[in-house]
Design an enzyme around this catalytic site. Structure first.
Site, PDB file in Angstrom:
ATOM      1  N   GLY A 109     -38.148 -38.519 -53.190  1.00 45.15           N
ATOM      2  CA  GLY A 109     -37.323 -39.701 -52.852  1.00 45.15           C
ATOM      3  C   GLY A 109     -36.942 -40.440 -53.807  1.00 45.15           C
ATOM      4  O   GLY A 109     -37.143 -39.995 -54.945  1.00 45.15           O
ATOM      5  N   SER A 110     -36.661 -41.727 -53.692  1.00 43.35           N
ATOM      6  CA  SER A 110     -36.170 -42.622 -54.973  1.00 43.35           C
ATOM      7  C   SER A 110     -37.319 -42.822 -55.649  1.00 43.35           C
ATOM      8  O   SER A 110     -38.331 -42.995 -55.504  1.00 43.35           O
ATOM      9  CB  SER A 110     -35.428 -43.930 -54.361  1.00 43.35           C
ATOM     10  OG  SER A 110     -36.542 -44.640 -53.650  1.00 43.35           O
ATOM     11  N   SER A 111     -36.974 -43.317 -56.991  1.00 42.95           N
ATOM     12  CA  SER A 111     -38.063 -43.746 -58.064  1.00 42.95           C
ATOM     13  C   SER A 111     -38.622 -45.191 -57.501  1.00 42.95           C
ATOM     14  O   SER A 111     -39.795 -45.430 -57.810  1.00 42.95           O
ATOM     15  CB  SER A 111     -37.543 -43.780 -59.194  1.00 42.95           C
ATOM     16  OG  SER A 111     -36.915 -42.429 -59.655  1.00 42.95           O
ATOM     17  N   ARG A 112     -37.906 -45.906 -56.743  1.00 46.30           N
ATOM     18  CA  ARG A 112     -38.134 -47.237 -56.363  1.00 46.30           C
ATOM     19  C   ARG A 112     -39.487 -47.168 -55.511  1.00 46.30           C
ATOM     20  O   ARG A 112     -40.615 -47.578 -55.830  1.00 46.30           O
ATOM     21  CB  ARG A 112     -37.088 -48.050 -55.719  1.00 46.30           C
ATOM     22  CG  ARG A 112     -37.504 -49.462 -55.264  1.00 46.30           C
ATOM     23  CD  ARG A 112     -36.103 -50.020 -54.602  1.00 46.30           C
ATOM     24  NE  ARG A 112     -35.852 -49.196 -53.219  1.00 46.30           N
ATOM     25  CZ  ARG A 112     -36.455 -49.472 -52.218  1.00 46.30           C
ATOM     26  NH1 ARG A 112     -37.482 -50.379 -52.069  1.00 46.30           N
ATOM     27  NH2 ARG A 112     -36.011 -48.529 -51.169  1.00 46.30           N
ATOM     28  N   VAL A 113     -39.109 -46.286 -54.204  1.00 43.15           N
ATOM     29  CA  VAL A 113     -40.244 -46.189 -53.523  1.00 43.15           C
ATOM     30  C   VAL A 113     -41.527 -45.180 -54.154  1.00 43.15           C
ATOM     31  O   VAL A 113     -42.832 -45.908 -53.962  1.00 43.15           O
ATOM     32  CB  VAL A 113     -39.728 -45.527 -52.280  1.00 43.15           C
ATOM     33  CG1 VAL A 113     -40.989 -45.147 -51.310  1.00 43.15           C
ATOM     34  CG2 VAL A 113     -38.619 -46.193 -51.552  1.00 43.15           C
ATOM     35  N   ALA A 114     -41.067 -44.488 -54.914  1.00 37.94           N
ATOM     36  CA  ALA A 114     -42.071 -43.495 -55.579  1.00 37.94           C
ATOM     37  C   ALA A 114     -43.280 -44.673 -56.271  1.00 37.94           C
ATOM     38  O   ALA A 114     -44.281 -44.591 -56.223  1.00 37.94           O
ATOM     39  CB  ALA A 114     -41.634 -42.703 -56.413  1.00 37.94           C
ATOM     40  N   GLU A 161     -41.496 -36.142 -56.523  1.00 40.47           N
ATOM     41  CA  GLU A 161     -40.346 -35.515 -56.770  1.00 40.47           C
ATOM     42  C   GLU A 161     -39.268 -36.618 -56.776  1.00 40.47           C
ATOM     43  O   GLU A 161     -38.774 -36.844 -55.468  1.00 40.47           O
ATOM     44  CB  GLU A 161     -40.015 -34.374 -55.859  1.00 40.47           C
ATOM     45  CG  GLU A 161     -40.775 -33.270 -55.963  1.00 40.47           C
ATOM     46  CD  GLU A 161     -40.189 -31.951 -56.776  1.00 40.47           C
ATOM     47  OE1 GLU A 161     -39.580 -32.539 -57.525  1.00 40.47           O
ATOM     48  OE2 GLU A 161     -40.859 -31.096 -56.618  1.00 40.47           O
ATOM     49  N   CYS A 211     -30.612 -34.180 -55.653  1.00 40.85           N
ATOM     50  CA  CYS A 211     -31.437 -34.826 -56.752  1.00 40.85           C
ATOM     51  C   CYS A 211     -31.021 -34.038 -58.033  1.00 40.85           C
ATOM     52  O   CYS A 211     -31.138 -34.516 -58.967  1.00 40.85           O
ATOM     53  CB  CYS A 211     -32.721 -34.679 -56.291  1.00 40.85           C
ATOM     54  SG  CYS A 211     -33.119 -33.057 -55.778  1.00 40.85           S
TER      55      CYS A 211
END
Ligand SMILES: NC(=O)c1ccc[n+]([C@@H]2O[C@H](COP(=O)([O-])OP(=O)(O)OC[C@H]3O[C@@H](n4cnc5c(N)ncnc54)[C@H](O)[C@@H]3O)[C@@H](O)[C@H]2O)c1
Length: 556
Positions: A281-286, A300, A337
């Site tokens: 998913g998004s880098s923010r949540v990651a 990922e 992505c």
């Protein structure tokens, strides 16, 4: 592919193949319904809403809250998802904690389960090969993540081929060990692939079938017990796939499936403490989860994927390269992505007809066949605002698109934008104040185009070095020295090189994932499965015998 033509062809083949799979008693039933499915992809509507359940401790379960989803094409409420809230997570926490750290199987425990998963994969692959089943999943994907039939079918096809790859003995081969002779008689060291035990998988909306199935099966193959959470907007697809997997012999206690919002899942992870989490998913949540889970996670995450067109241009190749650029940037409305986010053109290409051909190809995309469609995580306004900010950069210009789609009923919570390309001069991209804006991932039909002169490749490489996500890339050139230079000075995990290079394409036959980050995960291949879903364990056998006349030596 013409959607209607292909579906009628598929139907004919479905009838023939289904007859070979189902017993004579069930043939007539199979033509009209699928033995595992609880919904009909075509029938879901405001008057006949579908329901999506959770699966925990071997049973399908509702929840106290139903989240109603609207049809991304017309805004009609059409799917109700039973979303678990924070006070309902306990059964999921308990279920996960029942699994020991050494997993449900490992090379020393229940090895017959490696064979079981080979069988489940073979059956599930066969099911997906039935045109009636693949059509069902392709249509269901289209209903919730609108993309062309061919793109949706591509997901089903990759999933089928992946399952075929891990049929028979291939699951046990994933757990292949090795041995090294020791220092003395009776000693040997053996390296084993060991599961993590309780694990979690979190996946986004854009590939509702392929990403969750490939990661879920990889986790199971290596002996883990996963809890799976797919973005609720599309989790109906995986809910039906879970039913198919159960039909194909998946033990009901092996996987839990949860629908929830991100906050609830975050809480569940903190309480259940899975030994490994795979986040896509998004880098923010990651980044948030990396902290919360103290690094026990593989990622990922976002892609700001680039393509470089090298100096070698032949007019006969322009059509092909333009077509690949169009597919890379705009298929699935740019919501891959791996979508092409920025195109660096050598000046030899700018003097060709490439951009005008790219514009023609982008403009033939239409909502009717979903070759362009709703954007699920950006509104039209947000994308137009981004366009306007970019156009304030000196020398930038709109190449094409940049307007809302017309004549549609896509609800305003979603985006609807014509395929868009904005030119920004390379020198401007590199400026401190512009770089972050230009390289922001817009998960929609949106790309940046720029040009470099023959002595400006170092500036391009500088732009790539400064990026924070290194997922896919393409170097379009057959000049080996040019390729060597670009590949040798970059890091993207999935890089295509050569005249036919693309940025998209995550088939089951090659690694797909970011590089340059120790937290980076992968998907699809045996190497990806082993890296993400198992760790190394070394057993050193030391049986003896002791040397004759052995005596206690001095302390050391
Ligand atoms: N690298 C890859 O292979 C890959 C593949 C597909 C998508 N993506 C990326 O995904 C992004 C698009 O997806 P998105 O916007 O839906 O991503 P997102 O990060 O908002 O959501 C992804 C998933 O995480 C869940 N989630 C959100 N907050 C959470 C939290 N605090 N704890 C646990 N789970 C949480 C969501 O419900 C969803 O299931 C893009 O950045 C795209 O590049 C990457």
């Amino acid at each position: 592919m013409n959607r209607f033509l292909s579906r009628s062809q598929l139907r004919t083949r479905a009838t023939q193949n289904a007859a070979a799979w189902f017993s004579p008693f069930s043939i007539s039933r199979s033509v009209h319904s699928l033995p595992f499915a609880t919904v009909d992809a075509e029938e879901i509507s405001g008057s006949q809403p579908a329901e999506v359940l959770n699966f925990v401790q071997g049973k399908w379960k509702g929840a106290s809250t139903w989240n109603t989803l609207v049809d991304p094409l017309n805004g009609e409420p059409f799917i109700k998802v039973a979303e678990v809230d924070e006070i309902e997570i306990q059964p999921f926490v308990e279920s996960l904690s029942k699994c020991p750290k050494h997993g449900l199987h490992n090379p020393f425990k229940a090895p017959e389960r490696y064979l079981l998963y080979g069988d489940i994969s073979a059956k599930a692959a066969h099911m997906l090969s039935l045109p009636k089943v693949s059509d069902f999943f392709s249509r269901l994907i289209q209903r919730v993540a609108p993309k062309s039939y061919q793109q949706a079918f591509g997901e089903v096809y990759v999933t089928q081929k992946f399952l075929e790859n891990f049929s028979g003995d291939q699951v046990r081969f994933l757990a292949r060990s090795f041995g090294v002779p020791g220092n003395h008689i009776g000693q040997q060291s053996h390296g084993f692939r060991w599961p993590y035990g309780p694990v979690a998988i979190i996946t986004p909306f854009n590939f509702p079938l392929e990403i969750p199935v490939l990661q879920l099966m990889g986790a199971l193959y290596m002996g883990n017990k996963p809890i799976l959470k797919v973005d609720s907007k599309v989790s109906i697809v995986m809910e039906q796939m879970m039913r198919l997997l159960h039909y194909c012999g998946l033990p009901v206690d092996d996987v839990d499936f949860i629908n929830s919002d991100g906050k609830t899942m975050n809480k569940l992870l903190m309480e259940a403490n899975p030994r490994m989490t795979l986040f896509t998913g998004s880098s923010r949540v990651a980044e948030k989860l990396v902290g919360d889970l103290k690094g026990r996670i593989k990622l990922e995450d976002a892609g700001f994927d680039w393509k470089i067109l090298g100096p070698d241009v032949q007019e006969s190749q322009v059509d092909y390269v333009a077509w690949v650029c169009d597919q890379d940037a705009y298929a699935c409305s740019g919501q891959k992505c791996s979508a092409q986010s920025i195109l660096f053109m050598h000046e030899n290409w700018s003097s060709s007809s490439l951009i005008s051909k790219l514009k023609d190809l982008a403009q033939r995309r239409k909502l009717e066949d979903l070759t362009i469609g709703p954007v699920l995580t950006f509104t039209t306004e947000a994308m137009l605002e981004h366009k306007n900010k970019l156009l304030k950069i000196p020398g930038s210009k709109l190449l094409f698109g940049g307007e809302p789609l017309k004549n549609h009923s896509i609800p305003s919570v979603y985006g609807a934008l014509k395929p868009t390309a904005i030119y920004v001069p390379l020198e401007e991209i590199l400026k401190e104040g512009n770089y972050e804006l230009v390289t922001r991932e817009i998960f929609g039909p949106f790309q940046i185009v720029t040009e470099y002169k023959k002595d400006q490749l170092p500036l391009v490489l500088d732009a790539l070095e400064r990026m924070h996500a290194h997922l896919t890339a393409a170097v379009v050139s057959n000049d080996p020295i040019f390729l060597q230079n670009v590949i040798g000075n970059t890091v993207n995990g999935t890089t295509y090189a050569g005249l036919r290079a693309r940025t998209t394409g995550a088939p089951q036959n090659h690694w797909f994932g970011p590089a340059g980050d120790p937290r980076g995960a992968g998907i699809g291949t045996p190497e990806a499965i082993k890296l993400v879903w198992s760790c190394h364990r070394e057993i050193i056998y030391d049986f003896g015998p002791l040397p004759k006349k052995w005596e206690i030596p001095p302390s050391t």
